[in-house]
Structures are given as C-alpha cells and as structure tokens.
Design a protein around this motif. Structure first.
Motif, PDB file in Angstrom:
ATOM      1  N   GLN A  90       0.825  -1.208   0.000  1.00 47.33           N
ATOM      2  CA  GLN A  90       0.000   0.000   0.000  1.00 47.33           C
ATOM      3  C   GLN A  90       0.860   1.259   0.000  1.00 47.33           C
ATOM      4  N   GLY A  91       1.867   1.289   0.837  1.00 51.15           N
ATOM      5  CA  GLY A  91       2.756   2.451   0.868  1.00 51.15           C
ATOM      6  C   GLY A  91       3.529   2.609  -0.424  1.00 51.15           C
ATOM      7  N   GLY A  97       2.592   6.602  -7.015  1.00 45.36           N
ATOM      8  CA  GLY A  97       1.675   7.590  -7.579  1.00 45.36           C
ATOM      9  C   GLY A  97       2.132   9.004  -7.280  1.00 45.36           C
ATOM     10  N   LEU A  98       2.678   9.215  -6.072  1.00 44.49           N
ATOM     11  CA  LEU A  98       3.184  10.533  -5.699  1.00 44.49           C
ATOM     12  C   LEU A  98       4.365  10.934  -6.568  1.00 44.49           C
ATOM     13  N   LEU A 103       5.313  14.230 -13.324  1.00 47.55           N
ATOM     14  CA  LEU A 103       5.412  13.944 -14.755  1.00 47.55           C
ATOM     15  C   LEU A 103       4.237  14.534 -15.516  1.00 47.55           C
ATOM     16  N   LEU A 104       3.089  14.630 -14.848  1.00 46.10           N
ATOM     17  CA  LEU A 104       1.880  15.142 -15.483  1.00 46.10           C
ATOM     18  C   LEU A 104       1.650  16.623 -15.197  1.00 46.10           C
ATOM     19  N   ASN A 105       2.405  17.162 -14.274  1.00 48.83           N
ATOM     20  CA  ASN A 105       2.226  18.563 -13.908  1.00 48.83           C
ATOM     21  C   ASN A 105       2.788  19.468 -15.002  1.00 48.83           C
ATOM     22  N   ALA A 106       2.140  20.599 -15.242  1.00 45.19           N
ATOM     23  CA  ALA A 106       2.603  21.538 -16.258  1.00 45.19           C
ATOM     24  C   ALA A 106       3.919  22.168 -15.841  1.00 45.19           C
ATOM     25  N   ALA A 142      14.077   9.844 -13.424  1.00 43.86           N
ATOM     26  CA  ALA A 142      15.058   8.870 -12.950  1.00 43.86           C
ATOM     27  C   ALA A 142      14.373   7.744 -12.175  1.00 43.86           C
ATOM     28  N   MET A 143      13.378   8.092 -11.377  1.00 39.72           N
ATOM     29  CA  MET A 143      12.612   7.075 -10.653  1.00 39.72           C
ATOM     30  C   MET A 143      11.913   6.127 -11.615  1.00 39.72           C
ATOM     31  N   LEU A 144      11.404   6.670 -12.695  1.00 39.78           N
ATOM     32  CA  LEU A 144      10.695   5.867 -13.685  1.00 39.78           C
ATOM     33  C   LEU A 144      11.606   4.823 -14.311  1.00 39.78           C
TER      34      LEU A 144
END
Length: 267
Positions: A90-91, A97-98, A103-106, A142-144
């Motif tokens: 869960q964590g 997601g956090l 990545l989706l933020n403008a 980098a996380m991706l």
C-alpha cells in the motif's frame, strides 16, 4: 506488395524524423546567414562558435547543470527506490503515484512554484537555483527508469554474497549495482536530456546574468538566431549519434561474449 508498403511507410517515418535535422546540418555549413538561401559551403560558423563567448558560456552552463543534476537525481532515485522496496504494497503504491504526479504537472506550474519557493527562502536566483530546480524535474524521470528494476531485483544474490563473507557495502557494489546498471544509465541519460532541453523551469529560476542554451536561443529570437547555433546543434547531434553508437557496440560485444561463454559452459 505488403512488404514494400511496410518499407515505404517506415521510410516516410524515418524521413519525417530526420529531415529537419538534415536541414539544420546543411544550414550549419551554409555561407549565407539567411535561411533558405544557399551561397556556398563554409566552416566559418564553427569557427565563430568557438569565438562567441555568450553561446559558449550558455553551452558550458547547460553541460555542467545537466551532468550535475542528472547525477544527483539518479543517486536520489536509486536511494529512494531501494527504500520503497522495503515498504508494504500500500505504501509503495502511494509513493509511486506521488512520484508520477510531477510527470503530469505543467512545467509552468513547476517553474513558478520553484521560483516562489527559492525567493521565499531568500535565495538569489542563479546557477544554484537552476541546478536545484533541474534535480527536482529530473527526479521523477530517474525514478521511472530505476524503480521497476529495483522492484524486480532478486534479493537472493545479495543474501548469498553476505553468506559468502562479503560486507553489506561490498555486496551492494558488486551485486546490486551491476544488476541495476542499465536502469541507472538510462536514468542518467534521460535526466541529462530533460535538463538540457528544459526552458520553462530554467527561465523562471535562472535570474539575471546566467543563460543556458534554451534561454540563449529564446533571447536571440528577437534579432534572429545566429548561425553559430546551427553549428552547435549539429555538434550536439553528432555527439548523441556517437554516444548511441558506442552503447549499441558495447551491447553487441557483451552479448557476443555471453553467447561465447554460454557455449563454452555447454561444451
């Protein structure tokens, strides 16, 4: 007939991808300063590039910020991914997601928010703030690259190294890092590319007196882009082609070595 159609379609895709770059390369050798007018072959723009202090300073800033921010972002992504591996499901889902939200933020939202944050802390906008901003925007990429490999990593090899007498540090450097090397390299290269290509975040966090290539090109748009930029872009593209060729060559050599090693073991 179907194979010919496939080859024709593939040729169109390749042409669409590389035709603009071919025009850029040709323009870098054009004696005329004006686009669309060929007056002869010359190397003068490459010579002028070395003598142009503004462009060279912007290039060095772009290169140093790109390398440093990519290295820091890759290191932080590796440490974070190893920490997330020890979390519960869960964590882990929550933090994945956090990490994907930026990545989706403008970019304009990220740029303005970072500018306000730096000014709120009393920092003077300049090289340091650009570097910190680029670490922030590179970290999710980098996380991706690293996180999926870390989650799929087999812990048995690490524990076996410890059982054979290796210290945790030796097991990490000799077992974990080699296994994660492809993801780490991909994270570093992608982070460097994102840093070198960024304009919006850099524009809001750079302050006065410092330029990168993207902001320097934007400043030149009012008076017209100097042909030296065509030369620099050509050199950049050539360096990327050489780097990719070396990586492919290294991959083929390693693959052949492993096949030969496997044949020797079978025999």
């Amino acid at each position: 007939m179907r194979e010919q159609i496939k080859k024709f379609y593939l040729g169109l895709v390749v042409l669409f991808m590389y035709a603009p770059i071919a025009v850029l390369i040709a323009q870098s050798f054009n004696a005329s300063r004006y686009r669309g007018q060929w007056t002869g072959f010359t190397f003068q723009w490459y010579t002028a590039l070395i003598e142009n202090e503004d462009i060279m300073n912007a290039f060095l800033n772009t290169l140093s910020i790109g390398v440093l921010s990519a290295a820091v972002a890759t290191m932080l992504a590796l440490v974070t991914a190893l920490g997330m591996r020890r979390m519960g499901s869960q964590g882990r889902i929550f933090f994945r997601g956090l990490a994907n939200v930026p990545l989706l933020n403008a970019d304009i939202v990220t740029g303005i928010s970072l500018m306000l944050l730096f000014l709120g802390f009393g920092l003077r906008l300049g090289y340091d703030t650009i570097l910190m901003a680029h670490v922030v925007i590179n970290l999710p990429y980098a996380m991706l690259c690293i996180l999926p490999q870390v989650l799929l990593m087999d812990r048995v090899c690490y524990e076996a190294a410890l059982d054979l007498g290796a210290t945790p540090a030796q097991a990490f450097y000799r077992v974990i890092l080699p296994e994660l090397k492809p993801g780490i390299m991909a994270a570093f290269l992608l982070s460097f590319a994102m840093s070198a290509d960024d304009f919006i975040v850099t524009y809001f966090t750079k302050g006065a007196g410092i330029e990168t290539l993207t902001t320097e090109i934007y400043a030149e748009l009012k008076l017209g882009i100097h042909p030296e930029m065509y030369a620099l872009s050509t050199l950049f593209f050539g360096a990327v082609v050489v780097l990719v060729s070396l990586l492919l060559f290294n991959y083929r050599v390693i693959r052949r070595y492993r096949k030969a090693e496997k044949r020797g073991a079978d025999e």
